[in-house]
Structures are given as C-alpha cells and as structure tokens.
Design an enzyme around this catalytic site. Structure first.
Site, PDB file in Angstrom:
ATOM      1  N   GLU A  64       0.608  -1.053  -0.169  1.00 14.98           N
ATOM      2  CA  GLU A  64      -0.242  -0.055   0.223  1.00 14.98           C
ATOM      3  C   GLU A  64       0.732   1.597  -0.075  1.00 14.98           C
ATOM      4  O   GLU A  64       0.869   2.310  -0.757  1.00 14.98           O
ATOM      5  CB  GLU A  64      -1.445  -0.204   1.481  1.00 14.98           C
ATOM      6  CG  GLU A  64      -2.412   0.650   0.916  1.00 14.98           C
ATOM      7  CD  GLU A  64      -3.315   0.933   2.461  1.00 14.98           C
ATOM      8  OE1 GLU A  64      -2.723   0.194   3.607  1.00 14.98           O
ATOM      9  OE2 GLU A  64      -4.489   0.153   1.942  1.00 14.98           O
TER      10      GLU A  64
ATOM     11  N   GLU B  57       1.633   1.406  -3.605  1.00 13.69           N
ATOM     12  CA  GLU B  57       0.782   2.432  -3.900  1.00 13.69           C
ATOM     13  C   GLU B  57       0.864   4.000  -4.179  1.00 13.69           C
ATOM     14  O   GLU B  57       0.385   4.326  -5.624  1.00 13.69           O
ATOM     15  CB  GLU B  57      -0.158   1.519  -4.008  1.00 13.69           C
ATOM     16  CG  GLU B  57      -1.759   1.415  -5.216  1.00 13.69           C
ATOM     17  CD  GLU B  57      -2.696   1.013  -4.609  1.00 13.69           C
ATOM     18  OE1 GLU B  57      -2.759  -0.053  -3.674  1.00 13.69           O
ATOM     19  OE2 GLU B  57      -3.972   1.254  -5.586  1.00 13.69           O
TER      20      GLU B  57
ATOM     21  N   CYS C  57      -8.411  -1.830   3.857  1.00 15.32           N
ATOM     22  CA  CYS C  57      -8.775  -3.305   4.749  1.00 15.32           C
ATOM     23  C   CYS C  57     -10.089  -3.559   5.535  1.00 15.32           C
ATOM     24  O   CYS C  57      -9.638  -4.139   6.166  1.00 15.32           O
ATOM     25  CB  CYS C  57      -7.816  -2.661   6.127  1.00 15.32           C
ATOM     26  SG  CYS C  57      -5.822  -2.355   5.152  1.00 15.32           S
TER      27      CYS C  57
ATOM     28  N   SER D 194      -7.390   1.803  -2.314  1.00 21.75           N
ATOM     29  CA  SER D 194      -6.319   0.985  -3.118  1.00 21.75           C
ATOM     30  C   SER D 194      -6.226  -0.156  -3.551  1.00 21.75           C
ATOM     31  O   SER D 194      -7.402  -1.260  -2.704  1.00 21.75           O
ATOM     32  CB  SER D 194      -5.538   0.091  -1.625  1.00 21.75           C
ATOM     33  OG  SER D 194      -4.357  -0.177  -1.871  1.00 21.75           O
TER      34      SER D 194
ATOM     35  N   LYS E 194     -15.804 -10.190   7.493  1.00 21.71           N
ATOM     36  CA  LYS E 194     -14.994 -10.641   7.365  1.00 21.71           C
ATOM     37  C   LYS E 194     -14.748 -11.829   7.253  1.00 21.71           C
ATOM     38  O   LYS E 194     -14.256 -12.956   6.225  1.00 21.71           O
ATOM     39  CB  LYS E 194     -13.501 -10.523   8.208  1.00 21.71           C
ATOM     40  CG  LYS E 194     -12.509  -9.761   8.214  1.00 21.71           C
ATOM     41  CD  LYS E 194     -11.625  -9.490   7.182  1.00 21.71           C
ATOM     42  CE  LYS E 194     -11.018  -8.143   7.674  1.00 21.71           C
ATOM     43  NZ  LYS E 194     -10.303  -7.602   6.432  1.00 21.71           N
TER      44      LYS E 194
ATOM     45  N   GLU F 240     -15.954 -11.003   3.378  1.00 19.17           N
ATOM     46  CA  GLU F 240     -14.992 -11.227   2.539  1.00 19.17           C
ATOM     47  C   GLU F 240     -14.532 -12.127   2.286  1.00 19.17           C
ATOM     48  O   GLU F 240     -14.032 -12.343   0.604  1.00 19.17           O
ATOM     49  CB  GLU F 240     -14.403  -9.912   3.133  1.00 19.17           C
ATOM     50  CG  GLU F 240     -12.675  -9.671   2.612  1.00 19.17           C
ATOM     51  CD  GLU F 240     -11.395  -8.821   3.701  1.00 19.17           C
ATOM     52  OE1 GLU F 240     -11.899  -7.695   2.902  1.00 19.17           O
ATOM     53  OE2 GLU F 240     -10.887  -9.881   4.455  1.00 19.17           O
TER      54      GLU F 240
ATOM     55  N   GLU G 287     -13.655 -13.199  -5.826  1.00 15.59           N
ATOM     56  CA  GLU G 287     -12.184 -12.794  -5.973  1.00 15.59           C
ATOM     57  C   GLU G 287     -11.613 -13.591  -5.614  1.00 15.59           C
ATOM     58  O   GLU G 287     -10.315 -13.190  -5.697  1.00 15.59           O
ATOM     59  CB  GLU G 287     -11.879 -11.566  -6.776  1.00 15.59           C
ATOM     60  CG  GLU G 287     -12.656 -10.340  -5.800  1.00 15.59           C
ATOM     61  CD  GLU G 287     -13.975 -10.219  -5.578  1.00 15.59           C
ATOM     62  OE1 GLU G 287     -14.876 -10.599  -5.682  1.00 15.59           O
ATOM     63  OE2 GLU G 287     -13.816  -9.066  -5.104  1.00 15.59           O
TER      64      GLU G 287
ATOM     65  N   CYS H 198     -11.178  -1.533  14.309  1.00 15.86           N
ATOM     66  CA  CYS H 198     -11.276  -3.387  14.903  1.00 15.86           C
ATOM     67  C   CYS H 198     -11.211  -3.917  16.466  1.00 15.86           C
ATOM     68  O   CYS H 198     -12.030  -5.075  16.270  1.00 15.86           O
ATOM     69  CB  CYS H 198      -9.600  -4.590  14.041  1.00 15.86           C
ATOM     70  SG  CYS H 198     -10.037  -3.488  12.735  1.00 15.86           S
TER      71      CYS H 198
END
Ligand code: SF4
Ligand code: SF4
Length: 459
Positions: free
Chosen positions: A163, A166, A183, A203, A242, A245, A250, A387
């Site tokens: 990141e 990037e 994230c 990102s 999560k 996710e 993908e 979190c």
C-alpha cells in the site's frame, strides 16, 4: 454479488423488542421496521459490520415460552451449546465447520489471528478488559489442533509494503488520489454500494486477512512441502464482515479459496471452552515462522489510525530515504471521528485523513466528488474505535463497559507495538526475506497476482 453472501447478519423477530438501539448504531440505516415492532435488516444496504449485534440487549429469557426452541435457535446461528443468552441481533457462525475439520488429524491447517483478537479474547475467560494475551492465544490454537499458527499481523506488514508503494506510485506517476485504505471490508462494501464512482480511489491491496490467505496457500504451503489443496486456512477476526470478505468470489488467487473459514473472537472462545482448555492457565507460546513474525506497525492495524501510522512509518522512509525521527506518529491517534494530519517529508507535504465511523466519511466523499479534496491518503474504519470495537468482539452490554473495553484494548495494542523488536513493516526480517525469495518486489507481477484485487460497483 450473490445475495446469500450478504445475509450474514440477522434479527430474530421473536426476540426483537423493537427498541431501536440497533438503528442508532447502524452506519448505513439498514435496520427497518416500526418502533416497538420486530426489526429487519435491509440486506442490500447492510455492510455487515455487526454493530447492531454488539448493541442488542434483547435476549431469550428462560422465563418466557417461545414458538422456537433454544436448540433450533442455536442451530440457526451455527452456535454450540452455550450458557450465554441468545440475543435478537446475531450473525451466522462457522463454529461447526471449523470444529469438524480440526477433528480430522490428517488435516493440514493454518490459522491467522487479527491484531484486535489478542487484546480482547481473554475477556471471555474473566480476565480484565483489554488484557494482552498473544502467547496464550497461540497456545490455545495449538491445543485446538492447528498445524501452523501464523498471523494476520505478518500480512499487515505486507499490506504496508504494497500500500505504501502504491501510494508513492500514485503520487509520483499519477493515479486516483486521494487513495483510500482497503483493509476494512465493511468500508469497501460501502464504497461499492453507495459511491461506486469512487471505487478507483480504493487501494488495490487486499486486506491483511486475504493477503495472509493467499500467502498461506502458496508460500506457506511450499515451506511445508504440502499441496495448496491440502491446506485448510482459518482466520480469527474481531469482525463479522470478514466472513463475507473471505467468500467474495475474487478471493481465490492461490487457485483455491484463500481463506476457508472465518471465526470471530467470540467463536474462538466457544471453541476453547468447548474443548475444556483452561485458557487462564495456558503458557505463553510463540507464533510459527515465517508467516507469524510481525512488527509493531502490523499490530496497530487493530485501532483507528493504526493503518495510517504504520503506512507513514514506511512511506516516510520510502520517500525521504531517511529514518523517521519519531516512530510514534501520535498525531493520527485520537478519538475524533475525523483527524487530518499533514506529514512534512521535505520533498512532499503528505496530507492524510483518518476517519472512524462511516457516517463521518460521507461529507468527505461528497467533497471528493465535487473536486474539493486536497489530500493524498485516507484511512477509513467502519467501527467506532477501529477493529478493537468490531462486531465479533466480546459483547459489552453496558455502554460504560464498552467504553472501558475500547480504551483498554487500545492501550494494550500500543503497548504491544512498543514491545516489538521491529516497529516498521519494512524492517520485519521475514518480510524482507519473502520479497527476496518469493514475491520479488512490491507491486511486482507476483505481488499483483497474490496481494491485489479489483472492486466492483454493487449497483
Ligand atoms: S434487534 Fe435488538 S437492538 Fe435492534 S430493535 Fe430488536 S431488540 Fe432492539
Ligand atoms: S451489520 Fe452493520 S450495517 Fe448491517 S444492519 Fe447491523 S449495524 Fe447496520
């Protein structure tokens, strides 16, 4: 996106009193229903953050008769026989799925633990709020039968490498700015649902959970000489989103589902209790190497401002080629929903924004749409304190306990950062090693394949 994937959070109409506490905390107004009547979740709007699950205080009273039995309710929630009450707002668990796989002694399993779990798990065993227990958590996971106890914190360091690079690339060579962190899956979902025209600002990095999953089934599998298809990859997370996710179509860059199952902190506690492990008496044990070694920067991902601070520690040194003067970037820490901080790197004034809570990000997104954004990088976390306050964390019924828990979990997180030998992601020797032996360089071909992704509009 398959609808089933999104139906992770539910409200039990028989138990719901319609008190409305859940709508007050829902960041996207996804709770629907008349006051005093059972509420329901609008699946299309819900970002699966689990804040409604955390706040709901209506439960199955032993003094009431219900049409649905407690055992049916447990089955519906995928929960073991637990002594605790069952609350109206809940999420679907993966307890039985994981337990069954662990019972197979031939199974080669790898587990990762998010930064926020090590500062909250002990609360389920009567220890003080925010107790820091990474070593006991590792010992418990080993006794539960996991073959390798690895760590999401390692992948958080990897995230910073990718990141940070990037961000520097977008600033120096061009690309959508400001860049958003990716994230927090509930935040990503929110952008996909409500601001699809801003998706390019996210990102392309996968979250640490997903980076860990793809590394487990590629590099981790090769270290142990096992085939990726034999690896069962489990994540222990403070977050209900999560689960969603990990199941996104993908997330298969290893060629298989990178993360096979996600357990929340509370579900891990159920597993430990069910196995009759005396958590408090466990010794301190260490994470396995290589994918279990982390820096202090990796661990602060669990608190709001942590990703930004970790990124600044590395980005500063990437840009200036000099060591950062003070590794504690305290200006990005704090309680306010929006914190704006400019970092002077000499060559560049890096303008950053840290946001906790989705409602706080809306005015900023609207400014970006109007072309009024004047900054480079934005961290967003959906949950109020990051979190550590996620929907899968130990439940606090009283607001006063919730505030104390968040405060203590936060200070334990920073304490853990200070205890680490390495405080910057790029100084983690296992990270350096993995780039040298396997990944090549940040943003390189292999990193792109395994550690990056593309997000798509939901509408
Ligand atoms: S789900 Fe819980 S918090 Fe929400 S209205 Fe029903 S009882 Fe209240
Ligand atoms: S999970 Fe989060 S977004 Fe979904 S209904 Fe509950 S509070 Fe709202």
């Amino acid at each position: 996106m398959a609808k089933k994937l999104q139906e992770n959070i539910k409200i039990d109409a028989e138990l719901c009193t319609g008190c409305g506490r859940c709508s007050e905390v829902c960041p996207v107004d996804a709770i629907e229903g008349e006051e005093g009547k059972p509420q329901s979740v609008n699946v299309a709007k819900c970002v699966m953050c689990g804040q409604c699950v955390q706040i709901c205080s209506a439960y199955d009273s032993p003094f009431e008769q219900y049409a649905t039995s407690r055992s049916q309710r447990l089955k519906e929630r995928n929960m073991p026989i637990v002594k605790e009450p069952l609350f109206a707002a809940y999420y679907h668990g993966d307890f039985f799925k994981v337990k069954k796989r662990l019972a197979d002694k031939k199974q080669f399993s790898m587990v990762q633990c998010a930064p926020a779990v090590r500062v909250s798990l002990a609360e389920e065993f009567g220890m003080p709020l925010g107790s820091l227990v990474p070593g006991k958590m590792v010992a418990a996971l080993k006794r539960l039968g996991f073959t390798r106890v690895y760590d999401t914190n390692f992948a958080a360091d990897l995230t910073i490498m990718e990141e940070g690079s990037e961000l520097v690339k977008r600033i120096t060579e061009g690309g959508s700015l400001p860049m958003f962190t990716s994230c927090c899956p509930a935040w990503v979902k929110f952008v996909e649902n409500e601001y699809p025209e801003l998706i390019d600002h996210l990102s392309s990095c996968k979250s640490p959970q997903q980076m860990a999953g793809s590394m487990f089934k590629t590099y981790g599998a090769s270290v142990d000489g096992v085939d990726a298809r034999e690896v069962y990859s489990v994540a222990i997370m403070p977050c209900t989103c999560k689960k969603f996710e990990a199941n996104r179509p993908e997330m298969k860059s290893s060629g298989y589902q990178d993360v096979d199952a996600v357990l929340t902190t509370r579900e891990l506690a159920y597993l430990i209790k069910e196995a009759a492990i005396d958590f408090n008496a466990l010794p301190e044990e260490s994470f396995d190497k290589p994918l279990g070694m982390y820096s202090g920067a990796g661990t602060i991902f669990g608190v709001t401002g942590g990703v930004m601070e970790a990124a600044i520690r590395t980005a500063y040194e990437l840009i200036t080629k000099e060591p950062i003067e003070n590794v504690n970037v305290t200006s990005v820490r704090g309680e306010q929903g929006v914190r704006k901080v400019t970092l002077d790197t000499g060559a560049l004034k890096l303008k950053t924004v840290v946001v906790s809570g989705l409602k706080n990000v809306i005015p900023i997104l609207e400014d970006i749409q109007r072309g009024k954004a004047d900054f480079h990088f934005m961290e967003v976390m959906t949950c109020p304190a990051g979190c550590i306050s996620g929907g899968g964390q130990p439940k606090m019924l009283l607001p006063v306990d919730g505030r104390k828990a968040y405060e203590n979990r936060k200070s334990s997180t920073y304490q853990h950062d200070e205890e680490q030998r390495y405080r910057k992601s790029h100084e983690n020797p296992e990270i350096q090693d993995i780039y040298q032996k396997f990944l090549g360089e940040p943003l390189g071909h292999k990193s792109h394949k395994l550690l990056h992704t593309h997000y798509k509009p939901s509408r």
